[in-house]
Motif scaffolding. Structure first.
Motif, short mmCIF file in Angstrom:
data_model
loop_
_atom_site.label_atom_id
_atom_site.label_comp_id
_atom_site.label_asym_id
_atom_site.label_seq_id
_atom_site.Cartn_x
_atom_site.Cartn_y
_atom_site.Cartn_z
N SER A 256 0.74 -1.21 -0.11
CA SER A 256 -0.02 0.02 0.07
C SER A 256 0.77 1.25 0.07
O SER A 256 0.39 2.13 -0.80
N PRO A 257 2.02 1.44 0.81
CA PRO A 257 2.81 2.49 0.61
C PRO A 257 3.13 2.96 -0.64
O PRO A 257 3.25 4.08 -1.40
N PHE A 258 3.58 1.77 -1.62
CA PHE A 258 3.90 1.96 -2.94
C PHE A 258 2.75 2.54 -3.74
O PHE A 258 3.11 3.62 -4.48
N ALA A 259 1.62 1.98 -3.48
CA ALA A 259 0.46 2.63 -4.36
C ALA A 259 0.11 4.07 -4.03
O ALA A 259 -0.14 4.78 -4.78
N ALA A 260 0.25 4.34 -2.71
CA ALA A 260 0.02 5.63 -2.31
C ALA A 260 0.93 6.77 -2.94
O ALA A 260 0.60 7.75 -3.39
N LEU A 261 2.19 6.48 -2.86
CA LEU A 261 3.36 7.14 -3.59
C LEU A 261 2.78 7.31 -4.99
O LEU A 261 3.07 8.47 -5.48
N LEU A 262 2.76 6.48 -5.76
CA LEU A 262 2.35 6.33 -7.21
C LEU A 262 0.95 7.19 -7.54
O LEU A 262 0.81 7.66 -8.38
N PRO A 268 6.81 11.47 -13.14
CA PRO A 268 6.75 10.20 -13.57
C PRO A 268 7.48 9.33 -12.60
O PRO A 268 8.64 9.81 -11.79
N ALA A 269 7.33 8.06 -12.49
CA ALA A 269 8.29 7.00 -11.73
C ALA A 269 8.78 6.10 -12.58
O ALA A 269 8.00 5.51 -13.65
N VAL A 270 10.13 5.84 -12.55
CA VAL A 270 10.70 5.02 -13.45
C VAL A 270 11.15 3.65 -12.53
O VAL A 270 11.70 3.79 -11.34
N PHE A 271 11.02 2.44 -13.20
CA PHE A 271 11.10 1.09 -12.36
C PHE A 271 11.43 0.09 -13.42
O PHE A 271 11.22 0.07 -14.59
N ARG A 272 12.16 -0.91 -12.80
CA ARG A 272 12.53 -2.19 -13.61
C ARG A 272 11.69 -3.43 -13.00
O ARG A 272 11.72 -3.85 -11.51
N ALA A 273 10.92 -4.24 -13.67
CA ALA A 273 10.25 -5.23 -13.26
C ALA A 273 9.79 -6.23 -14.59
O ALA A 273 9.85 -5.60 -15.87
N PRO A 274 9.51 -7.38 -14.17
CA PRO A 274 9.05 -8.12 -15.36
C PRO A 274 7.70 -7.67 -15.86
O PRO A 274 6.85 -7.11 -15.10
N ALA A 275 7.44 -7.64 -17.26
CA ALA A 275 6.25 -7.17 -17.99
C ALA A 275 4.87 -7.93 -17.12
O ALA A 275 3.97 -7.30 -16.81
N ALA A 276 5.20 -9.23 -16.79
CA ALA A 276 4.11 -10.04 -16.19
C ALA A 276 3.67 -9.58 -15.00
O ALA A 276 2.58 -9.68 -14.28
N ASP A 277 4.42 -8.78 -14.12
CA ASP A 277 4.02 -8.21 -12.84
C ASP A 277 3.31 -6.80 -12.90
O ASP A 277 2.95 -6.17 -11.77
N LEU A 278 2.92 -6.10 -14.10
CA LEU A 278 2.34 -4.98 -14.35
C LEU A 278 0.96 -5.10 -13.77
O LEU A 278 0.10 -4.23 -13.49
N ASP A 279 0.39 -6.36 -13.71
CA ASP A 279 -1.03 -6.67 -13.35
C ASP A 279 -1.14 -6.34 -11.90
O ASP A 279 -2.21 -5.92 -11.20
N VAL A 280 -0.19 -6.47 -10.78
CA VAL A 280 -0.46 -6.23 -9.72
C VAL A 280 -0.17 -4.56 -9.22
O VAL A 280 -1.32 -4.05 -8.70
N LEU A 281 0.33 -3.92 -10.32
CA LEU A 281 0.38 -2.38 -10.21
C LEU A 281 -0.89 -1.94 -10.61
O LEU A 281 -1.57 -0.94 -10.10
N ALA A 282 -1.44 -2.51 -11.79
CA ALA A 282 -2.82 -1.93 -12.19
C ALA A 282 -3.82 -2.31 -10.97
O ALA A 282 -4.74 -1.72 -10.84
N GLY A 283 -3.67 -3.46 -10.44
CA GLY A 283 -4.86 -3.67 -9.38
C GLY A 283 -4.67 -2.69 -8.33
O GLY A 283 -5.78 -2.52 -7.81
N LEU A 284 -3.64 -2.50 -7.74
CA LEU A 284 -3.48 -1.33 -6.98
C LEU A 284 -3.97 -0.02 -7.06
O LEU A 284 -4.50 0.59 -6.36
N LEU A 285 -3.98 0.53 -8.28
CA LEU A 285 -4.08 1.79 -8.95
C LEU A 285 -5.71 1.58 -9.31
O LEU A 285 -6.23 2.75 -9.34
#
Length: 394
Positions: A256-262, A268-285
């Motif tokens: 949740s702190p990560f989501a609150a920050l974004l 803009p926020a720049v980060f490195r991650a597997p593309a398959a993990d973007l669904d987690v970010l979308a769920g938070l937002l």
């Protein structure tokens, strides 16, 4: 006269000889080596005793046609040159996208186990000769190298590219050569930025870089270990201000702190991650993921990073669920357009109201405007000479 850049295909031929231990049964790779001998364990090797021309191989870019000929037999296919390859004592083609520095090309339709068995039988004879022909299938994007005056040439592959570039731009002059402008007008191009020190670029050069990004330019920055500066440039953004999150995993993305920050970050926020993990970010937002824009890698592998802006929800739908390869992404704030306003035209007006250039450079640094940008804007403004601009900064 207008400068044109024809789609000239480069071609390289590599010659090797056969060996009694050639088996060619590996299902994922194909290799030609400069070593004179191999053991039966070298199941991907199809030829030995090869000589590799560093200068020729380092200039090959993009998709290539692959042709293997030996003993009157020929096999053809295709591959994509790995832009991070290093010429060593062996040349490796891989079926997958796994691109280590010793991998010359990925996505190869030709691997050891798919070769014509008559060709393999011929190469098990030490007297046989093999020819590997690699031909660019293009079209080739013009290559423009961007740096500073009196800057040493980069080493390795970038050094070869530097000496064979279509055009070059010295960022500290603020002038864009005609041939560089012509390359930009003719569509996408590759640009290699040879310094990570980008804070003192004149506004004209900065605007040109942003325009190039808008037309699909790719960027590479020497000594940019994480690739974040190159990706930001390709996204049409300055190197600052941004939130650098580094490498993130699903656990971090789901916090949740990560989501609150974004959700609240104005930059803009720049980060490195597997593309398959973007669904987690979308769920938070949540529902905002339909509107949030994210810069994702685009185009076939080539020199530098290329990106495309799409919605986060679209990026989730298009990402491979099983992809473990990490990429660099740029997530835009809710109001990217408002953040990306050029404040430089306001600088002379603020100085006329009594705000010193020193104060302006301090206050506006978080918005990507350096002290040099302030001085440049003042000296370039109508009706202001260098002397007047200088007196306003003291």
């Amino acid at each position: 006269m207008e400068t044109t850049y024809p789609a000239t295909s480069r071609q390289v031929k590599i010659h090797a000889r056969g060996h009694g231990n050639v088996r060619a049964i590996h299902a994922k790779t194909l290799e030609i080596t400069s070593e004179p001998d191999i053991t039966p364990r070298a199941t991907c090797v199809i030829g030995v005793g090869a000589a590799f021309d560093d200068g020729e191989l380092t200039l090959l870019r993009g998709p290539v046609a692959v042709r293997l000929s030996a003993g009157g037999h020929t096999v053809t296919g295709s591959a994509v040159v790995n832009p991070q390859h290093s010429v060593t004592d062996r040349l490796v083609l891989r079926r997958s996208d796994h691109a280590t520095s010793d991998t010359f090309a990925v996505r190869s339709t030709v691997v050891a186990s798919t070769l014509d068995r008559d060709l393999v039988a011929a190469m098990s004879d030490p007297a046989s000769r093999l020819t590997l022909t690699l031909t660019e299938t293009g079209p080739r994007q013009p290559l423009i190298l961007v740096g500073y005056r009196d800057q040493p040439e980069p080493s390795g592959r970038l050094g070869h590219l530097w000496r064979n570039a279509d055009a070059s731009v010295a960022l500290d002059t603020g002038r864009i050569p005609d041939e560089a402008g012509a390359a930009l007008d003719q569509g996408g191009m590759v640009k290699v930025v040879t310094s990570a020190s980008l804070e003192r670029i004149p506004s004209a050069a900065s605007a040109w870089l942003a325009a190039a990004a808008g037309r699909g330019a790719r960027f590479e920055v020497v000594n940019d270990a994480t690739g974040t500066t190159a990706v930001l440039l390709a996204a049409g953004l300055p190197a600052a201000p941004v939130i650098q999150l580094g490498q993130v995993d699903r656990r971090m993305l789901s916090s949740s702190p990560f989501a609150a920050l974004l959700r609240s970050a104005p930059v803009p926020a720049v980060f490195r991650a597997p593309a398959a993990d973007l669904d987690v970010l979308a769920g938070l937002l949540g529902s905002s993921s339909d509107e949030r824009r994210i810069a994702v890698p685009s185009g076939p592998p080539d020199v530098g990073h290329g990106v495309t802006w799409i919605s986060l929800s679209q990026a989730v739908r298009s990402s491979g669920r099983d992809s473990l390869a990490e990429e660099v992404f740029v997530l835009a704030p809710q109001r990217l357009a408002a953040w990306h306003v050029d404040l430089r035209p306001l600088l002379p007006l603020l100085v006329e109201q009594g705000v010193t250039a020193r104060t302006l450079s301090t206050v506006l640094r978080p918005f990507g405007i350096s002290r040099r940008d302030v001085y440049d804007a003042l000296s370039e403004s109508p009706g202001r000479g260098d002397a007047e601009a200088g007196s306003a900064t003291t």
